[in-house]
Enzyme design. Sequence first.
Site, PDB file in Angstrom:
ATOM      1  N   GLY A  31      51.080  42.821  36.893  1.00  0.00           N
ATOM      2  CA  GLY A  31      49.990  43.006  37.854  1.00  0.00           C
ATOM      3  C   GLY A  31      48.737  42.236  37.471  1.00  0.00           C
ATOM      4  N   HIS A  34      47.226  36.659  39.792  1.00  0.00           N
ATOM      5  CA  HIS A  34      46.423  35.457  40.007  1.00  0.00           C
ATOM      6  C   HIS A  34      47.358  34.383  40.557  1.00  0.00           C
ATOM      7  CE1 HIS A  34      48.357  34.175  36.329  1.00  0.00           C
ATOM      8  NE2 HIS A  34      47.822  35.176  35.647  1.00  0.00           N
ATOM      9  N   HIS A  37      50.874  33.831  38.961  1.00  0.00           N
ATOM     10  CA  HIS A  37      51.925  34.736  39.452  1.00  0.00           C
ATOM     11  C   HIS A  37      52.369  34.320  40.863  1.00  0.00           C
ATOM     12  CE1 HIS A  37      49.581  37.654  36.772  1.00  0.00           C
ATOM     13  NE2 HIS A  37      50.794  37.687  36.243  1.00  0.00           N
ATOM     14  N   GLN A  61      55.766  47.002  25.011  1.00  0.00           N
ATOM     15  CA  GLN A  61      55.531  45.654  24.485  1.00  0.00           C
ATOM     16  C   GLN A  61      54.120  45.504  23.912  1.00  0.00           C
ATOM     17  OE1 GLN A  61      56.268  43.690  28.401  1.00  0.00           O
ATOM     18  NE2 GLN A  61      54.507  42.403  27.886  1.00  0.00           N
ATOM     19  N   LEU A 184      45.549  30.136  33.826  1.00  0.00           N
ATOM     20  CA  LEU A 184      45.269  31.423  34.466  1.00  0.00           C
ATOM     21  C   LEU A 184      45.956  32.532  33.683  1.00  0.00           C
ATOM     22  CD1 LEU A 184      45.615  30.731  38.304  1.00  0.00           C
ATOM     23  CD2 LEU A 184      43.639  30.497  36.814  1.00  0.00           C
TER      24      LEU A 184
HETATM   25  P1  AMP Z   1      52.394  38.803  33.155  1.00  0.00           P
HETATM   26  O1  AMP Z   1      51.917  39.570  34.343  1.00  0.00           O
HETATM   27  O2  AMP Z   1      51.289  38.263  32.301  1.00  0.00           O
HETATM   28  O3  AMP Z   1      53.463  39.529  32.384  1.00  0.00           O
HETATM   29  O4  AMP Z   1      53.097  37.504  33.722  1.00  0.00           O
HETATM   30  C1  AMP Z   1      54.146  37.591  34.658  1.00  0.00           C
HETATM   31  C2  AMP Z   1      54.777  36.232  34.814  1.00  0.00           C
HETATM   32  O5  AMP Z   1      53.789  35.290  35.269  1.00  0.00           O
HETATM   33  C3  AMP Z   1      55.321  35.667  33.488  1.00  0.00           C
HETATM   34  O6  AMP Z   1      56.546  35.018  33.735  1.00  0.00           O
HETATM   35  C4  AMP Z   1      54.245  34.700  33.070  1.00  0.00           C
HETATM   36  O7  AMP Z   1      54.729  33.649  32.242  1.00  0.00           O
HETATM   37  C5  AMP Z   1      53.799  34.155  34.418  1.00  0.00           C
HETATM   38  N1  AMP Z   1      52.457  33.565  34.322  1.00  0.00           N
HETATM   39  C6  AMP Z   1      51.377  34.105  33.733  1.00  0.00           C
HETATM   40  N2  AMP Z   1      50.335  33.249  33.783  1.00  0.00           N
HETATM   41  C7  AMP Z   1      50.788  32.131  34.409  1.00  0.00           C
HETATM   42  C8  AMP Z   1      50.196  30.873  34.778  1.00  0.00           C
HETATM   43  N3  AMP Z   1      48.921  30.591  34.493  1.00  0.00           N
HETATM   44  N4  AMP Z   1      50.963  29.966  35.418  1.00  0.00           N
HETATM   45  C9  AMP Z   1      52.267  30.240  35.713  1.00  0.00           C
HETATM   46  N5  AMP Z   1      52.880  31.404  35.409  1.00  0.00           N
HETATM   47  C10 AMP Z   1      52.152  32.337  34.767  1.00  0.00           C
END
Ligand code: AMP
Length: 289
Positions: A31, A34, A37, A61, A184
């Site tokens: 969540g 941005h 995601h 985690q 991001l």
């Molecule tokens: P998170 O919500 O941080 O667990 O991220 C969910 C997914 O979004 C993961 O696969 C991250 O690698 C991906 N993600 C997070 N930040 C970015 C970004 N700046 N650009 C592309 N994918 C991202």
Amino acid sequence: MRVLTSPPEIQSVSREWRLQGLRVGFVPTMGALHDGHLSLVSRSREVCDRTVVSIFVNPIQFGPEEDLDSYPRTFEEDCQQLDRIGTDCVFAPLTRDMYPASSQTRVVPGMLARGLCGSSRPGHFEGVTTVVAKLFHLVAPSVAFFGQKDYQQARILLQMVEDLNFDLELRILPTVRESDGLALSSRNRLLTESERREAPTLHRALQEVERCYNSGERSADRLLGAGRALLAEATHLREDYFEIRDDAALEMRAQLGSGAVAALAVRAGATRLIDNVLLGDAARRLGQG
Ligand code: AMP
């Protein structure tokens, strides 16, 4: 857009879609969404018939000293954004349904989880592989989308899919950045003004490593030296690690080969930021080039 919280419900919705012959795409997130995601969701919309996004801040985690409580949570806005770009289903389970008191099984990653974020965050990747394995069973997607920004996580999950015979394809998409180069991240909103001003230095340091690699330098020490010289200009960023490893096994090499990843983690006050750049053939091997 449907918003589901119950594990059996998402399982039956997804099963129904598969029985209709539809391709299900899946984007797991914590969540505070941005454009990084959303880029994963858009790709899923392009290549799949239905897209499921999970929103779950996975407690196992996070280490005991980490930011589980202060992790940003913006569920209403997240749902509005996802609805706007045509997501079919949000799955937002409760912790007690994902980890009932009786639960005891964990998915334990191997060598890939040693070093880098695995050293700074003991147990972190075991939490990630466990929750992603559970989510894969619940959603049973044809394709799952992850970001290159968490490169070590992506490598570990590719290995898990292979080792545990998950019947799905995993795609790793490029990092989405602010115009000043900062990757991001949901955690960027926790930065103070001065930390935010210096945060693009991560990317600049990694770009310097890439520039030197592209001009023929293959000594890991010299490449890191060039990157660190830039990082040293940022007074609010404290290096957690700055390493270059081969892109497949994530092993350290004094002399780099045809593919590598330069990965950097810093602390900016209470906030931890990570970023990486793929060198040589690494992007092509990830299916990006
Ligand atoms: P998170 O919500 O941080 O667990 O991220 C969910 C997914 O979004 C993961 O696969 C991250 O690698 C991906 N993600 C997070 N930040 C970015 C970004 N700046 N650009 C592309 N994918 C991202």
